[in-house]
Design a protein around this motif. Sequence first.
Motif, mmCIF file in Angstrom:
data_model
loop_
_atom_site.group_PDB
_atom_site.id
_atom_site.type_symbol
_atom_site.label_atom_id
_atom_site.label_comp_id
_atom_site.label_asym_id
_atom_site.label_seq_id
_atom_site.Cartn_x
_atom_site.Cartn_y
_atom_site.Cartn_z
ATOM 1 N N ALA A 66 -24.219 -0.257 -36.386
ATOM 2 C CA ALA A 66 -23.427 -1.191 -35.586
ATOM 3 C C ALA A 66 -22.065 -1.378 -36.217
ATOM 4 O O ALA A 66 -21.860 -1.034 -37.375
ATOM 5 C CB ALA A 66 -24.148 -2.526 -35.502
ATOM 6 N N CYS A 67 -21.128 -1.911 -35.461
ATOM 7 C CA CYS A 67 -19.821 -2.276 -35.999
ATOM 8 C C CYS A 67 -19.474 -3.642 -35.440
ATOM 9 O O CYS A 67 -18.712 -3.738 -34.475
ATOM 10 C CB CYS A 67 -18.786 -1.223 -35.616
ATOM 11 S SG CYS A 67 -17.200 -1.512 -36.410
ATOM 12 N N ASN A 107 -17.547 4.107 -32.932
ATOM 13 C CA ASN A 107 -16.086 3.995 -32.933
ATOM 14 C C ASN A 107 -15.536 4.298 -34.330
ATOM 15 O O ASN A 107 -16.297 4.528 -35.247
ATOM 16 C CB ASN A 107 -15.615 2.613 -32.444
ATOM 17 C CG ASN A 107 -16.109 1.491 -33.310
ATOM 18 O OD1 ASN A 107 -16.368 1.666 -34.496
ATOM 19 N ND2 ASN A 107 -16.237 0.318 -32.733
ATOM 20 N N ARG A 109 -27.376 -5.320 -29.278
ATOM 21 C CA ARG A 109 -26.709 -4.343 -28.418
ATOM 22 C C ARG A 109 -27.212 -2.924 -28.706
ATOM 23 O O ARG A 109 -27.335 -2.115 -27.781
ATOM 24 C CB ARG A 109 -25.190 -4.407 -28.631
ATOM 25 C CG ARG A 109 -24.465 -3.410 -27.746
ATOM 26 C CD ARG A 109 -22.962 -3.392 -27.935
ATOM 27 N NE ARG A 109 -22.399 -2.368 -27.062
ATOM 28 C CZ ARG A 109 -22.078 -1.146 -27.479
ATOM 29 N NH1 ARG A 109 -22.229 -0.815 -28.729
ATOM 30 N NH2 ARG A 109 -21.600 -0.262 -26.625
ATOM 31 N N THR A 139 -18.649 7.326 -28.670
ATOM 32 C CA THR A 139 -18.495 6.097 -27.888
ATOM 33 C C THR A 139 -19.246 6.233 -26.560
ATOM 34 O O THR A 139 -19.167 7.270 -25.910
ATOM 35 C CB THR A 139 -16.995 5.857 -27.627
ATOM 36 O OG1 THR A 139 -16.337 5.762 -28.880
ATOM 37 C CG2 THR A 139 -16.762 4.574 -26.858
ATOM 38 N N ASN A 166 -21.705 4.674 -35.407
ATOM 39 C CA ASN A 166 -21.514 3.325 -34.893
ATOM 40 C C ASN A 166 -20.637 3.304 -33.651
ATOM 41 O O ASN A 166 -20.232 2.248 -33.186
ATOM 42 C CB ASN A 166 -20.974 2.381 -35.974
ATOM 43 C CG ASN A 166 -19.605 2.762 -36.450
ATOM 44 O OD1 ASN A 166 -19.021 3.730 -35.968
ATOM 45 N ND2 ASN A 166 -19.085 2.016 -37.385
ATOM 46 N N GLN A 184 -17.806 1.891 -22.639
ATOM 47 C CA GLN A 184 -17.569 1.014 -23.794
ATOM 48 C C GLN A 184 -16.078 0.802 -24.010
ATOM 49 O O GLN A 184 -15.299 1.750 -24.018
ATOM 50 C CB GLN A 184 -18.212 1.637 -25.035
ATOM 51 C CG GLN A 184 -18.082 0.769 -26.271
ATOM 52 C CD GLN A 184 -18.725 1.411 -27.493
ATOM 53 O OE1 GLN A 184 -19.629 2.225 -27.367
ATOM 54 N NE2 GLN A 184 -18.251 1.039 -28.660
ATOM 55 N N ALA A 240 -24.824 -7.698 -32.395
ATOM 56 C CA ALA A 240 -24.550 -6.265 -32.498
ATOM 57 C C ALA A 240 -25.852 -5.487 -32.618
ATOM 58 O O ALA A 240 -26.019 -4.418 -32.016
ATOM 59 C CB ALA A 240 -23.648 -5.996 -33.701
ATOM 60 N N ASN A 269 -15.590 -4.534 -34.738
ATOM 61 C CA ASN A 269 -14.853 -3.897 -33.656
ATOM 62 C C ASN A 269 -15.564 -3.998 -32.311
ATOM 63 O O ASN A 269 -14.924 -3.842 -31.278
ATOM 64 C CB ASN A 269 -14.582 -2.440 -34.006
ATOM 65 C CG ASN A 269 -13.563 -2.328 -35.108
ATOM 66 O OD1 ASN A 269 -12.488 -2.925 -35.023
ATOM 67 N ND2 ASN A 269 -13.897 -1.621 -36.157
ATOM 68 N N TRP A 270 -16.857 -4.237 -32.308
ATOM 69 C CA TRP A 270 -17.538 -4.517 -31.041
ATOM 70 C C TRP A 270 -17.290 -5.964 -30.620
ATOM 71 O O TRP A 270 -17.649 -6.358 -29.523
ATOM 72 C CB TRP A 270 -19.051 -4.303 -31.190
ATOM 73 C CG TRP A 270 -19.477 -2.882 -31.391
ATOM 74 C CD1 TRP A 270 -18.668 -1.790 -31.438
ATOM 75 C CD2 TRP A 270 -20.811 -2.399 -31.569
ATOM 76 N NE1 TRP A 270 -19.426 -0.660 -31.630
ATOM 77 C CE2 TRP A 270 -20.736 -1.003 -31.715
ATOM 78 C CE3 TRP A 270 -22.064 -3.022 -31.622
ATOM 79 C CZ2 TRP A 270 -21.864 -0.220 -31.908
ATOM 80 C CZ3 TRP A 270 -23.176 -2.233 -31.819
ATOM 81 C CH2 TRP A 270 -23.082 -0.838 -31.960
ATOM 82 N N THR A 282 -12.900 0.180 -26.180
ATOM 83 C CA THR A 282 -12.378 0.298 -27.539
ATOM 84 C C THR A 282 -10.866 0.097 -27.430
ATOM 85 O O THR A 282 -10.337 -0.062 -26.330
ATOM 86 C CB THR A 282 -12.669 1.698 -28.126
ATOM 87 O OG1 THR A 282 -11.981 2.666 -27.349
ATOM 88 C CG2 THR A 282 -14.146 2.012 -28.126
ATOM 89 N N GLY A 291 -11.197 0.424 -34.610
ATOM 90 C CA GLY A 291 -12.065 0.517 -33.436
ATOM 91 C C GLY A 291 -11.565 1.408 -32.325
ATOM 92 O O GLY A 291 -11.720 1.088 -31.145
#
Lengths: 248, 75
Positions: A212-213, A124, A227, A136, A122, A140, A224, A216-217, A142, A130
């Motif tokens: 996905a997360c 991260n 994305r 990663t 995912n 991106q 998500a 934290n995204w 984080t 995250g």
Amino acid sequence: MKIIYKKPEPITKTHTTYCPGCPHGIAHRLVAELLEEMNLTKKAVIVWPVGCSVFGYYFIGTDAVEAAHGRACAMATGIKRVHPESFVISYQGDGDLASIGIAETVHAAARGERISVVYINNGNYGMTGGQMAPTTLLGQRTTTTPYGRDAKLNGFPLHVPEMLAAIDGPAYIARAALDSPQHIIQAKKFLKKAFTAQTKDLGFSLVEMISACPTNWKLSPVEAMERIRREVLPVFPIGEFKVAKGVE
Amino acid sequence: MEKKVIINEERCKSCGLCVSVCPKHVLRISEKLNSNGYHPAELFDNDNCISCGFCYLICPDAAIEEVRRLEPVRK
């Protein structure tokens, strides 16, 4: 009324502890469905990692072991060698498998251990808030790369299946995604081949699942998933990277 | 008529993924509350549901427990 789909038996009554919309639950269900279909529930041993899925043994009712951070493949090796009749699955995340546990993973693959690895990517470290993981994407944001991941400073994302496909030991290496029903059906097919590689005693098998997360995204679950299709899949393409003879 | 999609409202976390993938738009987030404080998804238009099972496939919490299809009537 004819039943098309039914919740698989190995999924327990305990509610998952994941955030709303976390695809960990989808991966759990795929594993549980295949264990039920292939009649492996009784002899399955799942090695759970450190990460969000650390409480996985509450959600899938099979025999389970909790491994130290990153050492799930090493532990699975031991279990499979002592109990060759058991069906050993190692369920790991990207911070666990691709970062601290990369040595254990690569050497388990090089030895051709008869274990199946479910690798959730995912992008991260979801559990700890995250931070940047090896997977990663460039640019991106984080919590540890607040200006976006910079190739000069932080390096490039790690493609684990491509790397392992170059080794002779593995029997089946693939990457799937959990973003849409179509990709989830495909992910199940890949995972079934990975499990077959172990039941036929052909060698190491690994399926990476692009996940996905949302928390934290900082996106909604639906955004998500969008994305993943828009940004992640062009970098991490879906496909089978190594298929040994007999895995069908 | 019997419901084609059986939803366990206590497991639902109101993520909305099932609503987003439903090709016939027969699911929605309801006004009800479950014991965790989430608004569970509900099937509001049973007649137009085609039992494709997309909601089951994407549900991360196994809250969609069963998807059923009507048997064809033979005469």
